[in-house]
Design a protein around this motif. Structure first.
Motif, PDB file in Angstrom:
ATOM      1  N   ARG A 171       0.792  -1.152  -0.012  1.00 39.27           N
ATOM      2  CA  ARG A 171       0.062   0.000  -0.082  1.00 39.27           C
ATOM      3  C   ARG A 171       0.866   1.282  -0.047  1.00 39.27           C
ATOM      4  O   ARG A 171       0.619   2.201  -0.624  1.00 39.27           O
ATOM      5  N   LYS A 189      -3.483  -7.124   9.289  1.00 37.20           N
ATOM      6  CA  LYS A 189      -3.445  -8.441   8.359  1.00 37.20           C
ATOM      7  C   LYS A 189      -4.887  -8.844   8.681  1.00 37.20           C
ATOM      8  O   LYS A 189      -5.711  -8.892   9.577  1.00 37.20           O
ATOM      9  N   ALA A 190      -5.403  -9.650   7.488  1.00 33.77           N
ATOM     10  CA  ALA A 190      -6.750  -9.967   7.482  1.00 33.77           C
ATOM     11  C   ALA A 190      -7.183 -11.184   8.171  1.00 33.77           C
ATOM     12  O   ALA A 190      -8.260 -11.627   8.431  1.00 33.77           O
ATOM     13  N   THR A 191      -6.135 -11.845   8.717  1.00 27.55           N
ATOM     14  CA  THR A 191      -6.466 -12.684   9.710  1.00 27.55           C
ATOM     15  C   THR A 191      -7.236 -12.217  10.992  1.00 27.55           C
ATOM     16  O   THR A 191      -6.717 -11.083  11.239  1.00 27.55           O
ATOM     17  N   GLY A 192      -7.851 -13.304  11.473  1.00 24.01           N
ATOM     18  CA  GLY A 192      -8.366 -12.467  12.681  1.00 24.01           C
ATOM     19  C   GLY A 192      -9.420 -13.611  13.291  1.00 24.01           C
ATOM     20  O   GLY A 192      -9.578 -14.508  12.865  1.00 24.01           O
ATOM     21  N   HIS A 220      -8.756 -15.218   3.867  1.00 23.22           N
ATOM     22  CA  HIS A 220      -9.346 -13.926   3.904  1.00 23.22           C
ATOM     23  C   HIS A 220      -8.954 -13.252   2.434  1.00 23.22           C
ATOM     24  O   HIS A 220      -9.881 -12.746   1.868  1.00 23.22           O
ATOM     25  N   VAL A 224       3.412  -6.162  11.244  1.00 21.45           N
ATOM     26  CA  VAL A 224       1.784  -6.150  11.740  1.00 21.45           C
ATOM     27  C   VAL A 224       1.662  -7.629  12.299  1.00 21.45           C
ATOM     28  O   VAL A 224       1.169  -7.522  12.953  1.00 21.45           O
ATOM     29  N   ASN A 246       4.927  -6.225   6.605  1.00 21.95           N
ATOM     30  CA  ASN A 246       4.119  -7.550   6.951  1.00 21.95           C
ATOM     31  C   ASN A 246       4.606  -8.140   8.181  1.00 21.95           C
ATOM     32  O   ASN A 246       3.791  -8.609   8.980  1.00 21.95           O
ATOM     33  N   ASP A 269      -1.825 -17.321   5.940  1.00 21.48           N
ATOM     34  CA  ASP A 269      -3.557 -17.516   5.965  1.00 21.48           C
ATOM     35  C   ASP A 269      -4.172 -17.065   4.891  1.00 21.48           C
ATOM     36  O   ASP A 269      -4.335 -15.892   4.247  1.00 21.48           O
ATOM     37  N   PRO A 279      -1.916  -1.632   6.726  1.00 18.07           N
ATOM     38  CA  PRO A 279      -2.913  -2.425   6.729  1.00 18.07           C
ATOM     39  C   PRO A 279      -3.156  -3.795   7.934  1.00 18.07           C
ATOM     40  O   PRO A 279      -1.960  -3.963   8.123  1.00 18.07           O
TER      41      PRO A 279
END
Lengths: 312, 664
Positions: free
Chosen positions: A9, B521-524, A72, A30, A27, A69, B519
């Motif tokens: 981004r 992370k979309a894991t969750g 998503h 995060v 990454n 993962d 961002p």
């Protein structure tokens, strides 16, 4: 050992190797933060003190950094809305015999990440040479028309680039791409950094011809006429890019994974301190994927995977 | 320019009586549109540009140039050209051919000024990069078609304003000034398009205001300019109309060029771009994100240094148009206590926009205009009708205005399949951004119009700025950029953009970091069935004071980036480059796009001049110029001729190279 996916981004103004390392670092951070906040039950754990094992995953002999993962990510709209381009960088110093498996692995990761059965264009980047417009002009002048086929095929000749491999080695790699094409996983294949002469030698040996040659044109738009004409004649699209060929140098990766100030503590320090892994990292390949919404020109998803080997 | 309905327009006192009626029906039509189209999805990016021309007429023998008032004849010729119609071209208001599968001829439209033409592509552009490369040839084609339907002495020129509009003998044919509709002491009523809508618009704005519009532009103080400067062209002894008292009551300000009619503003040529969004949400986002760019692009395209035969001390047209259509009463302006009117209104109908409308969590309430005037009753109706507060506020703000032109025939029955009443208000709110709901009767989606840019002399420049804005929208959407600043800063930036050479010497409020926060992370926790559950509670993004989010930047910093690039604003051009690196662009397209980006880069860093600077330089270097700010007939003739030459040769012969660089 696997590097993680990353949706880029913050576009860097620099070349894509900076973009890649920035993205990987972000990454990692995060994921560290996420792990820290989940393991600590509200108490504060600074991410940097967190064991790397909390945010990475080991499967057999592979360590995923961070834990992958695929539940998503993916794309918001149906497959047909997108133009999905993948660029696979084979890195220098890696035996070409491994590329068949590497290619499969890279494509597989992208397909799982985007939740799609196929990609539209796969461009491969071979290590050791890059396109040079000036060389190309000279080449063209020294090569009378129609004699391109007569150029020796040992990969030396007028082609520049230290460590460039010979055409036959590249073709060997190409065979595995052709297979992916046969299987319907990839619609179009492409090469990068090929000048006229290399392209001419290469084309004759392919079963599925590349439909794209991606070259780095930097600021000045001096694309040699002969290449433009040849590409037109052979119906090869000349696309532009701004990537480094050596997109993930060993030193950069070591710093990124190391225990130093800028590292994330996956690797142990120089004298073996810390709980990190010991040994030399050897980057193997990097894959970049881009999903663009066709009729809106919006880059919806872009990211990288990278793989390195940990040696003794 | 809006809809050209035919009928009997009401004179102002009558129109005023039905204003609420029109607004209420307009709101109902808006609600009907909203209900119909709020779920519209997945529309492609389609976009269009509008180029406006002045039609000039040369008198080579006397070295004079005048405005040609033959708009109607030229449009008639364009609408009856069989060959053009076969190619899909023509005049949509009169007659045009069928839109083609492949190449479609451009189409032409009437404009407010009777000396103006507008041309648009025959069908909208897409985002295919080949489409982008068609823009410039298409603009050249438009100009050629226009020229082919004119007299040999006429030419369609893309200057924002005619340098001597409002001076004696500036039109052909000539008409007497001080007509009933405009009551201008400088311009005849015949300066406006004779379609009843246009003179009524001008007359009712004047009537609503209670006096003529008042346009005062600071005059450029040259070494021989009499100082203090009193506009010598003002006639204080005219007694034809009550409004002739305006100047005796101080309408003409000292050290300013004074103008008194709508045509001085609405007779300006602009470059406007309209984009179709994929859905209402994307449209609202684009509306918000493009808004802070408005003043920057206004300064960057500056091309208006001359008014009514004098060099001005400003470089752009914006405020002059704003004042030329300012229908606010003395009460609304705050000059008198409120007695009859409903509220004080801080801005003209033509002004920088005052609302943000995106349901973006990054839109902080601190960005909104705290003094926004809203018609609360109409807002209530919109909210009752199901519209969210933010969008209802936007439209209820536009609807504080009165409709200016009302046709008697339209008031009989409310037709919810039409949008005439809605458009009546919407299209006479000339803000720098416009949010356009899907029109009834076809598949067009939600659109956003970007309106601040000045027209450029050459088609090359006009194509460059059009394409730049299109690419910027793609960058905003691809990288999820955030340009939010408090909207009052944009209003202030708009003023800043007027100053002479603002592009190089002024600074603009701009957001320092346009990137989304990292961002998460979309894991969750919501990842059911995930093998590696990492319950993530989204940490609240740290929110600092709004004032820390932006700072003053030069246009160069905004366009080309701050140094060091690592921490500063990255620059719009580097962002565009990065976007182009992320998509598949062929070599030839990339090189063509590079020409356009290079022009913008160099305009911003001062290597190349704006049109305004070039014209100033031309005037001040003219042998007839006496350094007294006066741009006389001969200078104007030579300037317009030079502009035409630059239009044709694009500086390949050296003329205009300061603006365009060395062209191949």
């Amino acid at each position: 050992m696997g590097g993680g996916p990353s949706i880029i981004r913050r576009p860097s103004v620099e070349k894509s190797n900076t973009e890649l390392t920035t993205a990987l670092r972000a990454n990692f951070l995060v994921s560290q933060q996420a792990a820290a906040s989940s393991t600590s039950n509200g108490a504060s754990t600074t991410p940097s003190k967190l064991s790397y094992q909390a945010w990475t995953a080991r499967e057999d002999s592979t360590l995923y950094i961070p834990t992958l993962d695929f539940a998503h990510s993916g794309l918001a709209e149906e497959r047909s809305q997108y133009d999905i381009t993948v660029k696979l960088f084979y890195l220098p110093g890696v035996p070409s015999s491994r590329r068949c498996a590497q290619t499969r692995e890279a494509i597989d990761l992208v397909l799982r990440e985007l939740h799609v059965p196929s990609i539209d264009l796969l461009i491969v980047s071979f290590p050791g040479f890059s396109f040079d417009a000036d060389d190309e002009e000279d080449d063209a002048l020294s090569e009378p028309d129609g004699e391109v086929d007569g150029i020796p095929e040992d990969g030396s000749g007028s082609e520049s680039g230290v460590g460039a491999e010979d055409i036959d080695t590249m073709i060997e790699t190409w065979r595995s791409l052709e297979k992916l094409h046969d299987e319907g996983i990839i619609s179009r294949l492409g090469v990068s950094e090929f000048g006229t002469a290399r392209l001419a030698r290469f084309l004759g040996k392919t079963r599925i011809r590349p439909s794209v040659d991606q070259i780095n044109v930097r600021d000045c738009c001096v694309v040699p006429k002969p290449l433009i004409l040849y590409a037109k004649q052979e119906k090869i699209e000349l696309l532009t890019h701004n990537d480094c060929t050596n997109i993930l140098p060993r030193g950069t990766l070591r710093e990124l994974l190391g225990s130093g100030e800028k590292g994330v503590g996956v690797l142990a320090g120089p004298s073996g301190e810390g709980e990190g892994l010991r040994g030399d990292v050897e980057p193997q390949w990097v894959v970049k994927y881009t999903a663009v919404v066709k009729d809106r020109g919006v880059v919806e998803n872009k990211g990288y995977f990278a793989v390195a080997e940990l040696g003794e | 320019m809006g809809l050209l309905a035919i009928g009997t327009p009401l004179e102002w006192p009558e129109a005023k009586k039905v204003a609420s009626h029109v607004r209420e029906w307009g709101i109902e039509q808006l609600l009907a549109t909203w209900r119909r189209a709020k779920g519209k999805e997945r529309d492609a990016l389609l976009w269009g540009d509008e180029v406006e021309y002045l039609v000039v007429c040369y008198d080579d023998q006397n070295k004079k140039v005048r405005l040609s008032l033959r708009q109607a004849d030229i449009l008639a010729a364009l609408a009856s050209d069989e060959k053009l119609l076969k190619q899909g071209g023509g005049v949509p208001d009169v007659q045009r051919g069928q839109v083609k599968e492949g190449e479609t001829a451009p189409v032409f439209h009437p404009e407010f000024g009777r000396f103006m033409l507008e041309a648009t592509p025959g069908k909208p552009w897409g985002i295919g990069f080949k489409d982008l490369l068609d823009v410039e040839p298409n603009m050249k084609w438009r100009r050629k078609i226009a020229k082919d339907h004119m007299d040999p002495t006429e030419y369609p020129i893309t200057l924002t304003t005619f340098p001597r509009l409002g001076c004696g003998d500036c039109t052909t044919p000539t008409y007497p000034v001080s007509g009933e509709k405009l009551r201008s002491q400088f311009l005849p009523d015949e300066i406006a398009n004779p379609h009843i809508r246009f003179p009524t618009l001008a007359a009712n704005i004047r009537a609503r205001r209670g006096r003529k519009v008042e346009v005062n532009v600071p005059v450029f103080h040259d070494k021989n300019t009499p100082w203090p400067f009193k506009d010598p062209t003002v006639n204080y002894d005219l007694h034809n109309w009550p409004e002739d008292d305006d100047v005796r009551n101080g309408a003409a300000k000292e050290n300013h060029i004074y103008m008194d009619a709508m045509a001085f503003g609405m007779g300006s040529c602009c470059l406007q771009i309209t984009f179709q969004a994929k859905n209402i949400e994307e449209g609202r986002k684009m509306y918000d994100q493009l808004s802070p760019l408005g003043p920057v692009l206004l300064a960057l395209t500056a091309a208006t240094p001359i008014y009514k035969g004098f060099l001005a001390d400003t470089d752009v047209r914006w405020n002059q148009i704003s004042r030329a259509v300012d229908d606010r009463t003395a009460e609304e302006l705050g000059e008198k206590p409120l007695e009859n009117d409903r509220w004080r209104i801080p801005k003209s109908r033509y002004a920088s926009n005052s609302t943000y409308i995106s349901q973006d969590p990054r839109l902080r309430k601190e960005y909104l205009d705290p003094d926004l005037v809203v018609d609360e009753d109409l807002k209530k109706r919109l909210v009752e009708g199901g519209m969210d507060d933010l969008l209802a506020t936007h439209f209820a703000h536009l609807f504080i205005r009165d409709p200016i032109v009302v046709f008697n025939e339209d008031l009989k029955e409310l037709d919810l399949s039409k949008v005439d009443h809605f458009e009546n208000l919407q299209s006479t709110n000339w803000q720098h951004m416009r949010f356009k709901p899907p029109p009834p009767g076809n598949d067009t989606g939600w659109r956003v119009e970007f309106r601040p840019m000045e027209i450029q002399i050459t088609d090359f420049e006009n194509a460059a700025f059009s394409i730049f804005i299109v690419l910027i929208t793609r960058v905003i959407l691809s990288f999820d950029l955030n340009f939010y600043v408090p909207i009052q800063r944009t209003t202030e930036n708009m003023e800043t953009a007027h100053r002479r050479d603002a592009v190089l010497s002024e600074k603009f409020y701009f957001r320092k970091n346009p990137f989304p926060s990292r961002p998460i992370k979309a894991t969750g926790s919501s990842a059911s069935g995930s093998t590696t559950p990492l319950p993530v509670s989204r940490p609240p993004s740290p929110v600092g004071p709004v004032e820390d989010e932006y700072e003053l930047m030069t246009v160069d910093e905004i366009i080309n980036g701050q140094h060091p690039a690592a921490d500063g604003f990255p620059g719009l051009i580097p962002l565009v480059e990065n976007y182009l690196n992320s998509v598949n662009v062929d070599v030839e397209t990339r090189c063509d796009l590079a020409r356009y980006l290079d022009l913008i880069r160099k305009r911003a860093d001062g290597t190349l001049w704006t049109g305004a600077k070039w014209m100033r330089h031309f005037v001040r270097g003219h042998p007839d110029y006496r350094f007294d700010s006066v741009v006389d007939e001969r200078i104007t003739y030579d300037l317009v001729k030079a502009a035409e030459q630059i239009t044709r040769n694009e500086a390949r012969d050296g003329l205009g190279a300061e603006m365009l660089g060395r062209r191949r």
